[in-house]
Each structure stands twice: as C-alpha cells, then as structure tokens.
Design a protein around this motif. Structure first.
Motif, PDB file in Angstrom:
ATOM      1  N   SER A  66       0.924  -1.031  -0.007  1.00 46.36           N
ATOM      2  CA  SER A  66       0.187  -0.099  -0.086  1.00 46.36           C
ATOM      3  C   SER A  66       0.964   0.953  -0.096  1.00 46.36           C
ATOM      4  CB  SER A  66      -1.141   0.134   1.266  1.00 46.36           C
ATOM      5  OG  SER A  66      -0.028   0.356   2.411  1.00 46.36           O
ATOM      6  N   HIS A  67       0.374   2.391   0.333  1.00 42.62           N
ATOM      7  CA  HIS A  67       0.977   3.663   0.351  1.00 42.62           C
ATOM      8  C   HIS A  67       1.773   3.825   1.689  1.00 42.62           C
ATOM      9  CE1 HIS A  67      -2.743   4.277   2.231  1.00 42.62           C
ATOM     10  NE2 HIS A  67      -2.060   5.173   2.977  1.00 42.62           N
ATOM     11  N   ASP A  68       1.504   2.792   2.539  1.00 40.11           N
ATOM     12  CA  ASP A  68       2.127   3.061   4.066  1.00 40.11           C
ATOM     13  C   ASP A  68       3.078   2.188   4.198  1.00 40.11           C
ATOM     14  OD1 ASP A  68       2.582   3.025   6.665  1.00 40.11           O
ATOM     15  OD2 ASP A  68       0.281   2.433   7.323  1.00 40.11           O
ATOM     16  N   ILE A  69       4.320   2.865   4.176  1.00 41.67           N
ATOM     17  CA  ILE A  69       5.921   2.334   4.132  1.00 41.67           C
ATOM     18  C   ILE A  69       5.837   1.719   5.682  1.00 41.67           C
ATOM     19  CG2 ILE A  69       6.740   3.732   2.728  1.00 41.67           C
ATOM     20  CD1 ILE A  69       8.126   5.442   4.569  1.00 41.67           C
ATOM     21  N   ASN A  70       4.966   1.967   6.617  1.00 38.96           N
ATOM     22  CA  ASN A  70       5.304   1.541   8.035  1.00 38.96           C
ATOM     23  C   ASN A  70       5.046  -0.112   7.841  1.00 38.96           C
ATOM     24  OD1 ASN A  70       5.720   4.078   9.635  1.00 38.96           O
ATOM     25  ND2 ASN A  70       3.807   4.511   8.869  1.00 38.96           N
ATOM     26  N   VAL A  71       4.241  -0.297   6.967  1.00 42.09           N
ATOM     27  CA  VAL A  71       4.128  -1.938   6.910  1.00 42.09           C
ATOM     28  C   VAL A  71       5.316  -2.742   6.510  1.00 42.09           C
ATOM     29  CG1 VAL A  71       2.813  -3.708   5.679  1.00 42.09           C
ATOM     30  CG2 VAL A  71       1.576  -1.539   6.411  1.00 42.09           C
ATOM     31  N   ALA A  72       6.150  -2.028   5.724  1.00 39.50           N
ATOM     32  CA  ALA A  72       7.472  -2.689   5.332  1.00 39.50           C
ATOM     33  C   ALA A  72       8.402  -2.740   6.295  1.00 39.50           C
ATOM     34  CB  ALA A  72       7.921  -1.907   4.140  1.00 39.50           C
ATOM     35  N   LYS A  73       8.451  -1.649   7.249  1.00 44.69           N
ATOM     36  CA  LYS A  73       9.369  -1.469   8.390  1.00 44.69           C
ATOM     37  C   LYS A  73       8.737  -2.664   9.388  1.00 44.69           C
ATOM     38  CE  LYS A  73      10.173   3.608   7.835  1.00 44.69           C
ATOM     39  NZ  LYS A  73       9.976   4.684   8.505  1.00 44.69           N
ATOM     40  N   LYS A  74       7.574  -2.746   9.559  1.00 44.17           N
ATOM     41  CA  LYS A  74       6.984  -3.793  10.759  1.00 44.17           C
ATOM     42  C   LYS A  74       7.491  -5.093  10.062  1.00 44.17           C
ATOM     43  CE  LYS A  74       4.469  -5.341  14.182  1.00 44.17           C
ATOM     44  NZ  LYS A  74       5.040  -5.021  15.592  1.00 44.17           N
ATOM     45  N   ALA A  75       7.421  -5.473   8.910  1.00 47.49           N
ATOM     46  CA  ALA A  75       7.734  -6.769   8.171  1.00 47.49           C
ATOM     47  C   ALA A  75       9.266  -6.960   8.948  1.00 47.49           C
ATOM     48  CB  ALA A  75       7.402  -6.968   6.775  1.00 47.49           C
ATOM     49  N   ALA A  76       9.762  -5.964   8.272  1.00 49.71           N
ATOM     50  CA  ALA A  76      11.569  -6.139   8.557  1.00 49.71           C
ATOM     51  C   ALA A  76      11.772  -6.312   9.898  1.00 49.71           C
ATOM     52  CB  ALA A  76      11.886  -4.830   7.928  1.00 49.71           C
ATOM     53  N   GLU A  77      11.302  -5.594  10.918  1.00 49.49           N
ATOM     54  CA  GLU A  77      11.165  -5.852  12.311  1.00 49.49           C
ATOM     55  C   GLU A  77      10.924  -7.161  12.744  1.00 49.49           C
ATOM     56  OE1 GLU A  77       8.573  -4.705  15.955  1.00 49.49           O
ATOM     57  OE2 GLU A  77       8.999  -2.981  14.565  1.00 49.49           O
ATOM     58  N   LEU A  78       9.884  -7.618  12.268  1.00 51.45           N
ATOM     59  CA  LEU A  78       9.507  -9.369  12.475  1.00 51.45           C
ATOM     60  C   LEU A  78      10.580 -10.076  12.341  1.00 51.45           C
ATOM     61  CD1 LEU A  78       5.949  -9.002  11.680  1.00 51.45           C
ATOM     62  CD2 LEU A  78       6.612  -9.301  13.962  1.00 51.45           C
ATOM     63  N   TYR A  79      11.007  -9.889  10.865  1.00 50.48           N
ATOM     64  CA  TYR A  79      12.107 -10.782  10.345  1.00 50.48           C
ATOM     65  C   TYR A  79      13.424 -10.562  11.104  1.00 50.48           C
ATOM     66  CZ  TYR A  79      15.831 -12.708   7.214  1.00 50.48           C
ATOM     67  OH  TYR A  79      16.663 -13.362   6.921  1.00 50.48           O
ATOM     68  N   LEU A  80      13.818  -9.428  11.560  1.00 43.55           N
ATOM     69  CA  LEU A  80      15.048  -9.482  12.267  1.00 43.55           C
ATOM     70  C   LEU A  80      15.037  -9.747  13.699  1.00 43.55           C
ATOM     71  CD1 LEU A  80      15.852  -5.632  10.608  1.00 43.55           C
ATOM     72  CD2 LEU A  80      17.192  -7.711  10.340  1.00 43.55           C
ATOM     73  N   ASN A  81      13.761  -9.801  14.187  1.00 44.59           N
ATOM     74  CA  ASN A  81      13.534 -10.506  15.669  1.00 44.59           C
ATOM     75  C   ASN A  81      13.260 -11.939  15.598  1.00 44.59           C
ATOM     76  OD1 ASN A  81      13.735  -8.084  17.025  1.00 44.59           O
ATOM     77  ND2 ASN A  81      11.845  -7.381  16.823  1.00 44.59           N
ATOM     78  N   GLY A  82      13.531 -12.477  14.261  1.00 45.98           N
ATOM     79  CA  GLY A  82      13.496 -14.116  14.383  1.00 45.98           C
ATOM     80  C   GLY A  82      11.929 -14.604  14.237  1.00 45.98           C
ATOM     81  N   PHE A  83      10.986 -14.055  13.848  1.00 46.15           N
ATOM     82  CA  PHE A  83       9.692 -14.400  13.721  1.00 46.15           C
ATOM     83  C   PHE A  83       9.683 -15.457  12.398  1.00 46.15           C
ATOM     84  CE2 PHE A  83       8.730 -11.252  17.109  1.00 46.15           C
ATOM     85  CZ  PHE A  83       7.623 -12.192  17.842  1.00 46.15           C
ATOM     86  N   SER A  84      10.319 -14.980  11.456  1.00 42.96           N
ATOM     87  CA  SER A  84      10.311 -16.084  10.364  1.00 42.96           C
ATOM     88  C   SER A  84      11.731 -15.829   9.330  1.00 42.96           C
ATOM     89  CB  SER A  84       9.077 -15.713   9.432  1.00 42.96           C
ATOM     90  OG  SER A  84       9.238 -16.446   8.230  1.00 42.96           O
ATOM     91  N   HIS A  85      12.099 -16.805   8.755  1.00 42.68           N
ATOM     92  CA  HIS A  85      13.264 -16.644   7.692  1.00 42.68           C
ATOM     93  C   HIS A  85      12.739 -16.193   6.321  1.00 42.68           C
ATOM     94  CE1 HIS A  85      11.295 -20.409   6.497  1.00 42.68           C
ATOM     95  NE2 HIS A  85      11.959 -20.162   5.417  1.00 42.68           N
TER      96      HIS A  85
END
Length: 221
Positions: free
Chosen positions: A34-53
């Motif tokens: 979407s237009h909301d780049i916060n979604v991308a940041k949240k997905a990256a945060e989850l990845y970097l915190n080990g929630f998925s590979h």
C-alpha cells in the motif's frame, strides 16, 4: 453536525478494524502493499527479531500508489526492508496485484511456481485494514493458518503521519479509507469475497456519521 466530531467517530472505526492478534513464529511473513511504508518496516522488524526466515511482499500499483510512486508497492517495500538489514535473498516479490483478492491469488501462484508451501503466516497490513484482510484471507485462502498484525501505532500517531504534506495523502483520505473498508466488510461477505464479520450497531452508527460528514471518496458506487 460539527466536523471536529469526525475523530471520535473515526477512532471507533479504527478500534473495530484492528484485531490485536498475538503472533508467533511462522513459516513466512506476508506483507500487503500500500502507500504505508510502516508496513514494510514492521515486516522487516519481525524478520530481524526471528519471527520468520522469509518475507513475501505483495503489491503492484493501487489507486493511491500509482499517483505517488514510480515503482510498485512490493518493490518499494523490498527497498525499505533491505535497507533495514533484511537479506534480499530472503524476500519474495509479487508485483502485479492491484487489490486484496489479487494479492492473495497472485501470491498463491508465486508460491506454487516456486514449489514453496508455507503452512502458517504472519500477515502484516495497516492497523485499520486488519479486519478486512483477515476476512478476505479466511474466505480465499482457507488452507493456511495465520495471525495478522500491523505497525505499532495509535490512531493519533496515524493522524500525525498523514499530516505530512509530502505524502500527498490527507487525514481526510485516511478516514475515508476506513469508511470505505467498513462498507466493503459488509458488502463483500454478501458477494462471497470475505467471511462475514459482525458489525456492532455503535460501529455502524459511527460509519453513518462519517458518511454524513463527507468522508465518501472510497465508498463503492
């Protein structure tokens, strides 16, 4: 009716749209563009915190992003995630979808072509889009398990976010999107696009107040 009352009604819709799931580790993170780049940041945060590979970004151009970006939503999100430290090889891109149904159908097609079969997902979307995305996935991708989450922002945070004139998206449009999504939650279950969601009377009354106040740009005609 005074226009300053709009925020008390809009926050009712915000709270209804947000589901507040508790998330666990998953096979994949699927982030809706979407237009909301916060979604991308949240997905990256989850990845970097080990929630998925694995992160999957889905999204081509929507009615807003085609006016503000010259690259697709999923490619924009990938650029953001890699800058935050997510390895490019751990990201899949679906860059053709222009609506929620296509996000799901095209992502399923991409995974099938790659012979990847995640069984459980963390879904990432805007806070005020959680319920509609949840209802659509439950109808159109019934074989997966998932929890849905979103950027950790309040309604007031999003008002500040959309006060940034460089985004070309106003607070009025933000509220109008929530109004349109609530209408679609009611209509689309009858059309077979989503599972039915109960809409409490007080939520629908807030919706009607916002329609009266002129937040109608994203309503179905």
């Amino acid at each position: 009716m005074k226009r300053e009352n709009c925020h008390q009604y809009a926050e009712v819709l915000w709270n209804y749209h947000k589901l507040n799931h508790e998330i666990d580790k998953s096979d994949a993170i699927l982030a809706f563009g979407s237009h909301d780049i916060n979604v991308a940041k949240k997905a990256a945060e989850l990845y970097l915190n080990g929630f998925s590979h694995l992160i999957i970004f889905t999204g081509g151009f929507g009615r807003i992003t085609q006016e503000i970006w010259n690259t697709t939503e999923s490619e924009k999100f990938t650029e953001i995630a890699t800058k935050l430290g997510v390895p490019n090889e751990n990201i899949l891109i679906e860059n053709q979808a222009s609506n929620t149904g296509e996000n799901i159908a095209f992502t399923k097609k991409l995974l099938s072509e790659l012979r990847i079969s995640p069984k459980n997902f963390i879904i990432v979307d805007k806070p005020y889009r959680e319920r509609r995305t949840f209802a659509t996935l439950k109808k159109q991708w019934q074989e997966i398990e998932f929890k849905i989450t979103s950027p950790d922002y309040s309604y007031e945070d999003y008002l500040k976010f959309y006060s940034d004139k460089s985004l070309n998206i106003s607070c009025h449009e933000f509220i109008s999107i929530m109004v349109g999504d609530l209408q679609r939650i009611k209509l689309y279950s009858k059309l077979g696009f989503q599972i039915e969601q109960e809409i409490p009377d007080y939520v629908w009354q807030a919706y009607e107040k916002l329609v009266q106040l002129g937040f109608t740009e994203h309503l179905c005609k």
